[in-house]
Design an enzyme around this catalytic site. Structure first.
Site, mmCIF file in Angstrom:
data_model
loop_
_atom_site.group_PDB
_atom_site.id
_atom_site.type_symbol
_atom_site.label_atom_id
_atom_site.label_comp_id
_atom_site.label_asym_id
_atom_site.label_seq_id
_atom_site.Cartn_x
_atom_site.Cartn_y
_atom_site.Cartn_z
ATOM 1 N N LYS A 122 -9.063 -37.245 34.938
ATOM 2 C CA LYS A 122 -9.231 -38.394 34.041
ATOM 3 C C LYS A 122 -10.614 -38.414 33.403
ATOM 4 O O LYS A 122 -10.763 -38.772 32.254
ATOM 5 C CB LYS A 122 -8.989 -39.705 34.784
ATOM 6 C CG LYS A 122 -7.522 -40.004 35.035
ATOM 7 C CD LYS A 122 -7.342 -41.453 35.453
ATOM 8 C CE LYS A 122 -5.884 -41.758 35.754
ATOM 9 N NZ LYS A 122 -5.701 -43.112 36.307
ATOM 10 N N LYS A 205 4.306 -32.675 34.372
ATOM 11 C CA LYS A 205 5.159 -33.768 34.868
ATOM 12 C C LYS A 205 5.480 -34.736 33.733
ATOM 13 O O LYS A 205 4.706 -34.864 32.769
ATOM 14 C CB LYS A 205 4.509 -34.477 36.052
ATOM 15 C CG LYS A 205 3.324 -35.351 35.747
ATOM 16 C CD LYS A 205 2.959 -36.178 36.978
ATOM 17 C CE LYS A 205 1.886 -37.199 36.625
ATOM 18 N NZ LYS A 205 1.632 -38.167 37.683
ATOM 19 N N LYS A 208 3.775 -40.903 30.743
ATOM 20 C CA LYS A 208 3.751 -41.693 29.520
ATOM 21 C C LYS A 208 2.622 -41.229 28.601
ATOM 22 O O LYS A 208 2.612 -41.546 27.423
ATOM 23 C CB LYS A 208 3.669 -43.185 29.828
ATOM 24 C CG LYS A 208 2.321 -43.686 30.201
ATOM 25 C CD LYS A 208 2.321 -45.193 30.269
ATOM 26 C CE LYS A 208 0.968 -45.655 30.695
ATOM 27 N NZ LYS A 208 0.192 -46.429 29.828
HETATM 28 P P1 AMP Z 1 2.037 -43.451 37.330
HETATM 29 O O1 AMP Z 1 3.041 -43.577 36.242
HETATM 30 O O2 AMP Z 1 1.276 -42.169 37.249
HETATM 31 O O3 AMP Z 1 1.174 -44.665 37.518
HETATM 32 O O4 AMP Z 1 2.855 -43.320 38.709
HETATM 33 C C1 AMP Z 1 3.593 -44.352 39.320
HETATM 34 C C2 AMP Z 1 4.421 -43.747 40.438
HETATM 35 O O5 AMP Z 1 5.414 -42.863 39.899
HETATM 36 C C3 AMP Z 1 3.636 -42.889 41.447
HETATM 37 O O6 AMP Z 1 4.174 -43.034 42.742
HETATM 38 C C4 AMP Z 1 3.826 -41.478 40.939
HETATM 39 O O7 AMP Z 1 3.678 -40.516 41.916
HETATM 40 C C5 AMP Z 1 5.258 -41.551 40.424
HETATM 41 N N1 AMP Z 1 5.449 -40.611 39.308
HETATM 42 C C6 AMP Z 1 4.813 -40.628 38.110
HETATM 43 N N2 AMP Z 1 5.241 -39.631 37.316
HETATM 44 C C7 AMP Z 1 6.193 -38.970 38.023
HETATM 45 C C8 AMP Z 1 7.029 -37.847 37.752
HETATM 46 N N3 AMP Z 1 7.012 -37.216 36.577
HETATM 47 N N4 AMP Z 1 7.894 -37.443 38.696
HETATM 48 C C9 AMP Z 1 7.950 -38.083 39.876
HETATM 49 N N5 AMP Z 1 7.205 -39.140 40.210
HETATM 50 C C10 AMP Z 1 6.329 -39.584 39.301
#
Ligand code: AMP
Ligand code: TRP
Length: 342
Positions: A122, A205, A208
């Site tokens: 980040k 991955k 957003k």
């Molecule tokens: P974030 O959107 O990065 O704040 O992540 C929120 C939750 O979703 C966390 O537990 C991440 O590990 C999970 N997460 C985010 N992106 C993915 C993805 N592409 N595949 C699986 N889990 C995800």
């Protein structure tokens, strides 16, 4: 015969997890996180937090943050986190998270924070502009979120493993420095759907912040948008529907289909053998649309109902605050602070 002890009297274990208020969850968030949280509702005491204080570690717009919190909360509920069976709370409404973070921060080696993968990523991103100390401190606040409730289990995606290790280290260090206070939490990483990848760049991955937004399927995308995104997913030049390292696009689609239908990847490979990629993508699109339909229907009912959502937060924070105060006052005593006279 009278049982020796009654199992139903044994206290339920505590599950806690949190996510930032993005306001727009995608398939990765659902399959990799939120859906798995619902599996704890029956036999655990569940705390699910929306971490708005984490959300201000990178540049943001206050009015949008507020909006995102409500949308995220409504999405959680729509995804099955029934407020009558868990405690949904907002981090900034609970006294204790930042207070405990300060104490844990005083025990945390600076080098360990500087080595955090997420911090490095980040802080090196070109669009971040300015790197605040909050971004470095982020994992300490996260450790406080968890330890404040003495959580037994913390379900998170694979990308949060390093932060959970820091949390465990800090719990152990506090216990050793003062006296036994914190439960050292276990991390639970889901096997299926642990990493959903971008439809456009399956080496990354689903996120957003993907510069190509057609790689990311949001839970509230209308069916025709979902179909369009999945039909234009990047695949490969062969025509074999098989999961393997050389076929990241098809592997990702198989994983998404598996998560949407509950069938194993092996069964799906066999069932779709011989299908052209276009036909297979149409199957995946139908499955994702069907899987998201009940979530979208529930969101349409509650998404704009502020008084209902405020009430959910009020009830969730009452329970969370009680528990947080209990732990924080114990920690303050151990740290040598003098009790407040009120
Ligand atoms: P974030 O959107 O990065 O704040 O992540 C929120 C939750 O979703 C966390 O537990 C991440 O590990 C999970 N997460 C985010 N992106 C993915 C993805 N592409 N595949 C699986 N889990 C995800
Ligand atoms: N850092 C987590 C993420 O980005 C969110 C988070 C903050 C969290 N506090 C937490 C997750 C406590 C689990 C427990 O996904």
């Amino acid at each position: 015969m009278t049982p020796f002890f009654n199992m139903s009297d044994s206290p339920r274990k505590t599950v806690l997890t949190c996510a930032q208020p993005t306001g727009n969850l995608h398939l990765g968030n659902y399959f990799g996180a939120v859906r798995n949280w619902t599996s704890y509702l029956d036999d655990h005491e569940c705390f699910f937090g929306i971490v708005d204080q984490h959300a201000i570690t990178t540049p943001y717009v206050p009015a949008e943050l507020r909006q995102s919190v409500y949308r995220t909360l409504a999405l959680y509920i729509s995804c099955g986190l029934d407020p009558s069976r868990c405690h949904l709370f907002l981090q900034s409404q609970i006294t204790g998270h930042t207070e405990l973070a300060w104490i844990l921060g005083c025990l945390c080696p600076l080098g360990q924070l500087e080595r955090m993968t997420q911090f490095k990523e980040k802080s090196q991103r070109e669009d971040v502009g300015f790197v605040g100390a909050g971004l470095l401190f982020y994992p300490v606040l996260m450790a406080a979120d968890i330890l404040l409730y003495n959580a037994d289990v913390v379900p998170v995606g694979e990308d949060q493993k390093q932060h959970l290790e820091l949390c465990r280290d800090l719990a152990i260090k506090f216990n050793a420095t003062y006296s036994n206070t914190f439960r050292v939490p276990d991390v639970a990483i889901p096997k299926a759907g642990a990493r959903i990848r971008s439809l456009q760049s399956p080496d990354k991955k689903m996120s957003k912040s993907d510069p190509n937004q057609s790689g990311c399927v949001y839970l509230l995308d209308p069916p025709e948008v979902i179909r369009k995104k999945i039909m234009s997913a990047v695949t490969d030049s062969s025509r074999e529907i098989r999961a393997s390292a050389e076929k990241p696009g098809i592997t990702n689609l198989l994983n998404i289909l598996s998560a949407s239908t509950g069938q194993t990847v092996e069964a799906l490979e066999a069932a779709h053998d011989g299908l052209a990629y276009g036909e297979f993508k149409a199957v995946v699109a139908d499955a994702v649309i069907a899987c998201l339909a009940p979530i979208q229907a529930r969101f349409a009912e509650i998404g704009e109902d502020r008084s209902y959502l405020d009430n959910v937060l009020k009830e969730g924070s009452e329970v969370a605050q009680k528990r947080a105060y209990r732990l924080l006052s114990k920690v303050y005593r151990k740290a040598g602070f003098i009790e407040r006279s009120r």
